[in-house]
Design a protein around this motif. Structure first.
Motif, short mmCIF file in Angstrom:
data_model
loop_
_atom_site.label_atom_id
_atom_site.label_comp_id
_atom_site.label_asym_id
_atom_site.label_seq_id
_atom_site.Cartn_x
_atom_site.Cartn_y
_atom_site.Cartn_z
N SER A 343 2.33 -6.53 4.07
CA SER A 343 0.99 -7.12 4.06
C SER A 343 0.67 -7.62 2.65
O SER A 343 1.17 -7.08 1.67
N TYR A 345 -2.57 -9.95 0.20
CA TYR A 345 -3.90 -10.55 0.20
C TYR A 345 -3.80 -12.05 -0.10
O TYR A 345 -3.91 -12.88 0.80
N LEU A 437 -4.04 -10.30 4.61
CA LEU A 437 -5.23 -9.49 4.78
C LEU A 437 -6.47 -10.29 4.40
O LEU A 437 -6.43 -11.15 3.52
N THR A 441 -11.69 -6.84 4.64
CA THR A 441 -11.04 -5.67 5.25
C THR A 441 -10.46 -4.72 4.20
O THR A 441 -9.98 -3.64 4.54
N LEU A 442 -10.51 -5.11 2.92
CA LEU A 442 -9.86 -4.32 1.87
C LEU A 442 -10.82 -3.33 1.23
O LEU A 442 -12.03 -3.57 1.13
N ASP A 463 1.94 5.89 0.55
CA ASP A 463 1.35 5.81 1.89
C ASP A 463 1.85 6.95 2.77
O ASP A 463 2.61 7.82 2.33
N ASP A 486 -5.25 -2.02 0.79
CA ASP A 486 -5.24 -1.99 2.25
C ASP A 486 -5.80 -0.65 2.71
O ASP A 486 -5.29 0.41 2.30
N ALA A 535 -12.52 -0.05 4.32
CA ALA A 535 -12.92 -1.39 3.89
C ALA A 535 -14.23 -1.33 3.12
O ALA A 535 -15.20 -0.70 3.56
#
Length: 553
Positions: A343, A345, A437, A441-442, A463, A486, A535
């Motif tokens: 993903s 941005y 993204l 949404t971040l 993660d 994210d 987010a």
């Protein structure tokens, strides 16, 4: 009367049988009481004992759970000579060896002895006796920390061992003189130690052989010899893996039209020196093999200086004389992999890894597709090679404006788009997706400070798949900050990069050098390492506290 006599005899026999039969009663509460010791031989804490056999009797029938592993005996004995059995309510240990004079022995049964019916283990069961006039009573205690805990890791598998200072063996060659296992939180205590000087180690004994496997098991050591003439508390071990084998070149020889240099372990740095490296000669590395490729045949020997370094700092500095001759051997096919599924941005970074150095790219068939018919042509300025001497890792970087509302972007390459140094074309087509993204949404940011350690630092967001989602390098100070993240659950990992080489360095036992410290954010109230980002959220004011260094604290 005759029938009454028979009935009475039957009832009496039934009652006697019921009393003698060992079984779980029907109904009623479950038995949760562990077996209770009725008698020990030798008697606990007794002196001047030199038994050939040890007996412990309990108040109920018992069984043993892997006694050769779970019973800890100090100082060390030859466990291969022991015969450990249980009969009804008695444990019997046949020693089959001479014990040392004037020595205190401790048999720590942990959870080995269990009742037969419900498997309830005995608690804190120890037998201590001395072959001399006194009981040794010194303790060595502390805590074990794991720099890189893997899934399923259990601190109860960690052994802490003491070796006598004059002993020529160590944690990699023989079992220790005194030992103990850590508890589920990493705490440990070795008791009944004789006054003296010792070397101390800790290791994750995955294969249960009471010594460390330096290629596969995490370990740590205290550099200084410990003088134990009083109780020592607050010892800290920080275990991690580090293959202690020095790197070396095992062979070099032609392989078809190429030339191979084979090593015994993975290098962290490769430096090949010749004026043609990066011009007409390139290389790649995989499976402990450096393969050299030449654009043309070179029948005469070509001197190439080879300088290698492994993760522990061991080095190779030598030279090989390579030949690149014509060969009828068929060239290996060109293959590739992409970092698909990532993903991003705004800045899209695509990485393509090839099995051989790339020589040419056909840009006409290389592009990024979005929507159903829109494309972004990939041009030479967008492309860079991670290493011009290797040319096997290609990076494509471009910025995707917010004016393009599409979520999925796909890099496309037809067959024959890439040509390697041996003239082979890629046969497979490339199609790899990347997800853009949206700003809304971040999570906005994550920031804090690091206490108890000194920069440089490598700070990583980890993660839920234990992958590095983001990483920053802090050269000075103790403040860290991540932006535009994210939303997900993360851990923060910090590496105290003492030498500033932008990587973690493991311990080097022969050179008596500790591993660089690794530690994590932990909520001081909940003790949780997890940080959940949503987010629009900003999480700041976090404090990451470095744990104590290896040694006595």
């Amino acid at each position: 009367m005759k029938y009454a006599f028979y009935i009475a005899s039957f009832l009496l026999a039934f009652l006697l049988y019921s009393c003698a039969k060992q079984s779980t009663p029907m109904g009623g509460p479950r038995d949760e009481d562990p077996p209770v010791v009725l008698e020990m031989f030798p008697v606990d804490q007794s002196l001047n004992q030199n038994p050939e056999e040890i007996y412990i009797t309990f108040d109920e029938y018992i069984k043993l759970d892997n006694p050769n592993k779970n019973i800890i005996i100090t100082p060390k004995v030859n466990k291969d000579e022991l015969v450990i059995t249980s009969v009804k309510n008695t444990v019997k240990i046949e020693l089959n060896q001479e014990l040392e004079e004037n020595t205190t022995y401790v048999f720590n049964f942990q959870k080995t002895v269990q009742d037969l019916a419900e498997s309830n283990p005995t608690e804190n069961l120890k037998l201590v006796f001395s072959t001399g006039e006194t009981i040794d009573s010194l303790n060595f205690s502390g805590k074990v920390n794991n720099y890189f805990p893997e899934r399923g890791f259990d601190y109860e598998n960690v052994i802490i061992g003491l070796y006598e200072s004059l002993d020529t063996t160590d944690v990699f060659t023989a079992q220790p003189y005194y030992l103990s296992q850590a508890d589920s939180l990493g705490n440990f205590n070795i008791s009944n130690i004789k006054a003296g000087q010792y070397r101390a180690y800790a290791w994750n004994d995955a294969n249960n052989n009471l010594k460390a496997e330096f290629k596969s098991e995490s370990y740590d050591f205290i550099l200084d010899t410990l003088t134990i003439d009083q109780n020592l508390t607050g010892a800290v071990f920080n275990i991690s893996k580090g293959d202690q084998t020095p790197i070396k070149l095992t062979r070099s020889s032609p392989s078809g039209s190429n030339y191979d240099i084979v090593v015994n372990k993975d290098p962290i740095e490769i430096n090949l020196e010749n004026e043609e490296i990066g011009r007409s000669i390139f290389y790649n590395y995989s499976d402990k093999k450096i393969r050299l490729y030449s654009k043309s045949t070179i029948p005469d020997s070509l001197k190439i200086d080879v300088k290698l370094q492994d993760s522990l700092g061991f080095k190779v500095d030598t030279a090989v004389y390579a030949k690149f001759e014509e060969s009828e051997r068929r060239a290996e096919k060109l293959t590739f992999t992409a970092n698909s599924g990532k993903s991003f941005y705004q800045d899209l970074l695509i990485e393509l890894s090839f099995n051989k150095p790339i020589d040419e790219i056909n840009y006409d068939s290389l592009y990024i597709a979005y929507d159903t018919a829109s494309i972004i042509p990939i041009q030479a300025p967008m492309i860079s090679m991670e290493d011009s001497s290797k040319r096997d890792r290609l990076k494509i970087q471009l910025s995707i404006p917010d004016s393009i509302p599409t979520e999925i972007f796909t890099i496309k390459a037809a067959d024959s788009t890439f040509i390697d140094i041996e003239g082979q074309f890629n046969e497979a087509v490339l199609s790899a997706n990347y997800r853009k993204l949206k700003r809304e949404t971040l999570a906005d940011g994550l920031s804090g400070q690091i206490n108890g350690a000194v920069a440089p630092f490598i700070v990583q967001l980890i993660d839920t798949k234990s992958q590095i989602a983001k990483e920053i390098f802090i050269e000075e100070g103790n403040q860290f900050s991540f932006t535009l993240i994210d939303p997900a659950a993360y851990k923060i990992r910090v590496i105290e990069d003492l030498n500033g080489n932008h990587r973690w360095d493991p311990s080097n036992y022969p050179e008596k050098r500790y591993a660089e410290r690794v530690f994590y954010f932990e909520d001081q109230e909940t003790k949780s390492q997890d940080i959940v980002l949503k987010a629009g959220w900003t999480v700041d004011g976090l404090t990451i506290i470095a744990p104590p260094k290896t040694g006595l604290n």
